[in-house]
Scaffold this motif. Structure first.
Motif, short mmCIF file in Angstrom:
data_model
loop_
_atom_site.label_atom_id
_atom_site.label_comp_id
_atom_site.label_asym_id
_atom_site.label_seq_id
_atom_site.Cartn_x
_atom_site.Cartn_y
_atom_site.Cartn_z
N PRO A 11 9.16 103.66 11.81
CA PRO A 11 8.35 104.82 11.59
C PRO A 11 7.07 104.64 11.86
CG PRO A 11 8.90 103.89 9.50
CD PRO A 11 9.54 103.05 10.49
N GLY A 12 6.19 105.62 12.30
CA GLY A 12 4.88 105.60 12.35
C GLY A 12 4.56 105.03 13.57
N ARG A 13 3.02 105.15 14.02
CA ARG A 13 2.42 104.75 14.93
C ARG A 13 2.38 103.39 15.42
NH1 ARG A 13 -2.35 102.34 14.32
NH2 ARG A 13 -3.13 102.52 12.15
N ARG A 14 2.26 103.08 16.86
CA ARG A 14 2.15 101.49 17.11
C ARG A 14 1.03 101.06 16.67
NH1 ARG A 14 5.62 100.82 21.32
NH2 ARG A 14 4.29 99.46 22.48
N ARG A 15 1.18 99.51 16.32
CA ARG A 15 0.07 98.67 16.07
C ARG A 15 -0.93 98.24 17.26
NH1 ARG A 15 -0.98 95.88 11.41
NH2 ARG A 15 0.98 96.35 10.95
N GLN A 16 -2.36 98.46 17.04
CA GLN A 16 -3.20 98.65 18.06
C GLN A 16 -4.10 97.42 17.86
OE1 GLN A 16 -3.00 100.09 20.96
NE2 GLN A 16 -1.52 101.33 20.07
N PRO A 17 -4.71 96.66 18.67
CA PRO A 17 -5.56 95.47 18.36
C PRO A 17 -6.82 96.10 17.63
CG PRO A 17 -5.12 95.84 20.80
CD PRO A 17 -4.57 97.19 20.32
N ILE A 18 -7.52 94.96 16.80
CA ILE A 18 -8.61 95.56 16.11
C ILE A 18 -9.92 95.57 16.86
CG2 ILE A 18 -9.58 94.47 13.89
CD1 ILE A 18 -7.49 93.18 13.25
N GLN A 19 -10.57 96.51 16.88
CA GLN A 19 -11.62 96.70 17.67
C GLN A 19 -12.77 95.83 17.29
OE1 GLN A 19 -11.86 98.59 20.36
NE2 GLN A 19 -9.96 99.37 20.20
N GLY A 20 -13.21 95.14 18.31
CA GLY A 20 -14.34 94.23 18.04
C GLY A 20 -14.12 92.83 17.07
N LYS A 21 -12.68 92.88 16.84
CA LYS A 21 -12.35 91.37 16.13
C LYS A 21 -11.25 90.74 16.75
CE LYS A 21 -13.44 94.00 12.13
NZ LYS A 21 -12.93 94.63 10.69
N GLY A 22 -11.22 90.75 18.15
CA GLY A 22 -9.93 90.20 18.87
C GLY A 22 -9.09 91.01 19.28
N ILE A 42 6.68 97.01 28.87
CA ILE A 42 7.86 97.77 28.70
C ILE A 42 8.40 97.91 26.99
CG2 ILE A 42 10.42 97.74 29.10
CD1 ILE A 42 9.92 96.17 31.63
N ARG A 43 8.43 99.05 26.88
CA ARG A 43 8.56 99.23 25.39
C ARG A 43 9.99 99.81 24.81
NH1 ARG A 43 3.44 103.08 24.61
NH2 ARG A 43 1.92 101.85 25.29
N GLU A 73 0.06 86.46 12.21
CA GLU A 73 1.49 85.93 13.34
C GLU A 73 2.51 86.67 13.01
OE1 GLU A 73 1.04 81.68 13.09
OE2 GLU A 73 -0.81 81.41 14.36
N GLN A 74 2.59 86.92 11.67
CA GLN A 74 3.95 87.45 11.26
C GLN A 74 4.16 88.82 11.62
OE1 GLN A 74 6.67 85.25 8.82
NE2 GLN A 74 7.76 86.69 10.50
N VAL A 75 2.94 89.43 11.58
CA VAL A 75 2.73 90.80 11.74
C VAL A 75 3.02 91.13 13.33
CG1 VAL A 75 1.22 92.76 12.29
CG2 VAL A 75 1.84 91.72 9.59
N TRP A 76 2.57 90.41 13.91
CA TRP A 76 2.65 90.55 15.49
C TRP A 76 3.96 90.12 16.22
CZ3 TRP A 76 -0.44 93.85 17.97
CH2 TRP A 76 -1.70 94.07 17.26
N LYS A 100 5.10 97.64 12.53
CA LYS A 100 4.43 98.69 12.68
C LYS A 100 3.72 98.78 11.53
CE LYS A 100 6.55 101.67 16.24
NZ LYS A 100 7.12 102.95 16.53
N PRO A 101 2.32 99.51 11.67
CA PRO A 101 1.49 99.67 10.44
C PRO A 101 2.11 100.61 9.27
CG PRO A 101 0.20 99.98 12.38
CD PRO A 101 1.73 99.84 12.85
#
Length: 321
Positions: free
Chosen positions: A37-48, A61-62, A157-160, A181-182
């Motif tokens: 459920p929910g939106r996709r996880r996105q990179p952290i802006q300005g922090k990698g 490919i999703r 690392e586990q989250v990704w 997902k977040p």
């Protein structure tokens, strides 16, 4: 080396046919039964950029979580050569196919089971979420800064990639990554960053967020020639930083030594010219040349020292304040 079971001519078509039937049935299920459920996880802006060794948050490919989970299980067992063990895996695959077909045909009990699986209420996702809570909920009085940094890095690392370490070791490519997902797990704001591999440059802008949260503390280090930089308390300074700072100090000391030698020479020649002037000897001009070289050394030292230190960044306060 023995040939894997699914590559044998007599078993290749049935095995791959079963695998394909499972994936095709998975694609026919409702989205709430196969997707997190929910939106996709996105990179952290300005922090990698999010996951390590990748410039994208997700592969191009999703696929759904259930699709990726089935593919991961097949790829993990693809090297199995034992007919007895492979027979058990094939029987499990047939049971999964029957269950997915029931869910496709409208079996509510099986659909609820799949929803629990993709929502983190059971299965691998639940194990990962529980482990993440254990990693970030540390006791500030009983954990060192280095341990917190390590635990936070492991949690990111586990989250990704929620796959087991055995699967990651076999297929480390980003294409096979399964991201959490977040909506199922979200880091606190003060810990929502990806720790760097070598040196925490991005911590400079996070100095005020770690004191009250029990996060990673930084301390400011000043070298002999004036360089200032942040260092993790309780951590070990990388060797490349030590060598860089040693070279900076060496260059600064060399310039200062030349500076002092020229000042001594200027003073000596000033006294010498005064003495010669009393004797009526006009042997002048040495002091002027020495002073010219002295001003050049001073200007070069000021320019290089400004380049080597952090004064150009305008940092006026300690990092921990």
């Amino acid at each position: 080396m023995a040939t894997p079971f699914w590559k044998l001519p007599a078993h290749r078509v049935p095995t791959l046919g079963l695998y394909r039937a499972i994936l095709k049935t998975c694609l026919q299920l409702p989205l709430q039964c196969v997707n997190q459920p929910g939106r996709r996880r996105q990179p952290i802006q300005g922090k990698g950029v999010g996951p390590p060794k990748s410039s994208e948050a997700y592969p191009a490919i999703r696929r759904s979580y259930l699709f990726a989970l089935i593919r991961d299980r097949f790829r993990y067992h693809r090297h199995c050569t034992s007919p007895r063990i492979t027979t058990g895996y094939l029987q499990e695959a047939e049971d999964v196919l029957v269950k997915l077909q029931k869910a496709r045909d409208g079996d509510e009990e099986v659909r609820r089971e799949l929803q629990d699986l993709v929502s983190g209420r059971r299965g691998r996702l639940k194990e990962v979420i529980d482990h993440l809570h254990d990693l970030i909920n540390w006791d500030p009085k009983r954990t060192t800064q280095r341990e917190r940094f390590t635990r936070l890095k492991r949690a990111q690392e586990q989250v990704w990639d929620v796959r087991p370490q055995s699967s990651i070791a076999l297929d480390p490519e980003t294409y096979y990554r399964i991201v959490l997902k977040p909506a199922l797990f979200q880091f606190p704001p003060e810990l929502d960053y990806y720790p760097p591999t070598k040196y925490p440059n991005q911590f400079k802008n996070q100095r005020g967020k770690f004191k009250q949260s029990g996060g990673v503390f930084l301390t400011e280090v000043t070298t002999a020639e004036g360089s200032r930089f942040p260092r993790i308390r309780g951590g070990t300074q990388p060797e490349w930083i030590s060598m860089m700072l040693k070279a900076r100090v060496g260059r600064s000391v060399h310039r200062v030594n030349e500076w002092k030698e020229l000042e001594d020479m200027k003073l000596m020649m000033t006294i010498e010219e005064r003495f010669l002037k009393t004797l009526g000897v006009k042997d002048l001009g040495y002091v002027k040349e020495i002073d010219k070289r002295l001003q050049e050394v001073k200007a070069d030292h000021a320019r290089r020292n400004k380049f080597d230190t952090n004064s150009r960044n305008g940092v006026k306060v300690p990092i921990d304040e």
